[in-house]
Design an enzyme around this catalytic site. Structure first.
Site, short mmCIF file in Angstrom:
data_model
loop_
_atom_site.label_atom_id
_atom_site.label_comp_id
_atom_site.label_asym_id
_atom_site.label_seq_id
_atom_site.Cartn_x
_atom_site.Cartn_y
_atom_site.Cartn_z
N ARG A 1 7.72 2.12 2.11
CA ARG A 1 8.30 3.22 1.34
C ARG A 1 9.47 3.87 2.06
O ARG A 1 10.39 4.39 1.42
CB ARG A 1 7.22 4.25 1.00
CG ARG A 1 6.32 3.78 -0.13
CD ARG A 1 5.34 4.84 -0.58
NE ARG A 1 4.16 4.88 0.26
CZ ARG A 1 3.87 5.82 1.12
NH1 ARG A 1 4.67 6.86 1.27
NH2 ARG A 1 2.76 5.77 1.83
N GLY B 1 1.91 0.93 -1.49
CA GLY B 1 1.11 1.88 -0.74
C GLY B 1 1.43 1.97 0.73
O GLY B 1 0.93 2.86 1.43
N SER B 2 2.26 1.07 1.22
CA SER B 2 2.59 1.02 2.65
C SER B 2 3.66 2.04 3.00
O SER B 2 4.76 2.04 2.43
CB SER B 2 3.07 -0.39 3.01
OG SER B 2 3.81 -0.39 4.21
N ALA B 3 3.38 2.91 3.96
CA ALA B 3 4.36 3.90 4.39
C ALA B 3 5.64 3.26 4.95
O ALA B 3 6.75 3.67 4.58
CB ALA B 3 3.75 4.85 5.42
#
Length: 215
Positions: free
Chosen positions: A13, A8-10
């Site tokens: 990603r 979920g971490s930008a």
């Protein structure tokens, strides 16, 4: 290469998107910050700053997403298209990476405290975030990519951030719509079409949503 991350971490990603673009496999290791995985002695030996993402390539360890992205390209990419050697182009990419860092920090300060605690959003924080988005919209004027005419690291880093802000719409009273900015919307739609790994990035955004819906 071991890659410590959360889907979920930008920032995490953005590294995954880079790996997709250059065609390398990362040995993904989920690090659950909620249970203190990042504070365990074995991880602190790797990264005393105990942050994600963290990359371990042999005896070399590195953290901070943008530094990892550049390392992966310089070490493993078959071409320099994501981070061209032209000094002026590279300078612009670096500038946009720093811009993205500021944008993500502005989003984080505005979004995470109230989203975690379920308290009201700060109007001043929203104004600061929208000011940053307006600037990004201006920077994109007349362009399909953030820098130049092809996909670069600047696009990948900003894609991870913008897609996270876009997904944050599910939180009541967040009220920041990236798609209302015409140039950002056009660029975002283009990224969907041309970015390797876009599907995994989308799955990470859904993981981001799932986490907050479970709060």
């Amino acid at each position: 290469m071991d890659f410590y991350y959360l889907p979920g971490s930008a920032p995490c990603r953005s590294v995954l998107l880079t790996a997709h673009c250059i065609g390398i496999e990362l040995n993904k290791k989920i690090l659950d910050l909620r249970t203190g995985d990042h504070l365990k002695p074995e991880f602190l030996k790797i990264n005393p700053q105990h942050t994600i993402p963290t990359l371990v390539d042999g005896d070399f360890s590195l953290w901070e997403s943008r530094a990892i992205m550049i390392y992966l390209v310089e070490q493993y990419a078959k071409t320099d298209s994501l981070f061209p050697k032209c000094p002026e182009t590279r300078a612009l990419i670096n500038q946009r990476l720093y811009f993205d860092m500021d944008l993500y920090m502005t989003f984080g300060k505005f979004f995470y405290p109230p989203a975690m605690a379920k308290t009201p959003f700060d109007p001043e924080g929203r104004k600061k975030l929208e000011t940053q988005l307006e600037l990004f919209n201006t920077l994109l004027a007349g362009n399909n990519f953030v820098v130049g005419e092809t996909l670069t690291l600047a696009d990948l880093s900003l894609l991870a951030t913008i897609s996270t802000i876009d997904m944050a719409q599910f939180v009541k009273d967040f009220n920041v719509d990236v798609r209302k900015y015409a140039n950002i919307k056009k660029w975002y739609e283009n990224m969907r079409a041309v970015t390797p790994g876009f599907k995994e990035n989308r799955e990470g955004c859904l993981a981001f949503q799932k986490f907050f819906e479970g709060k």
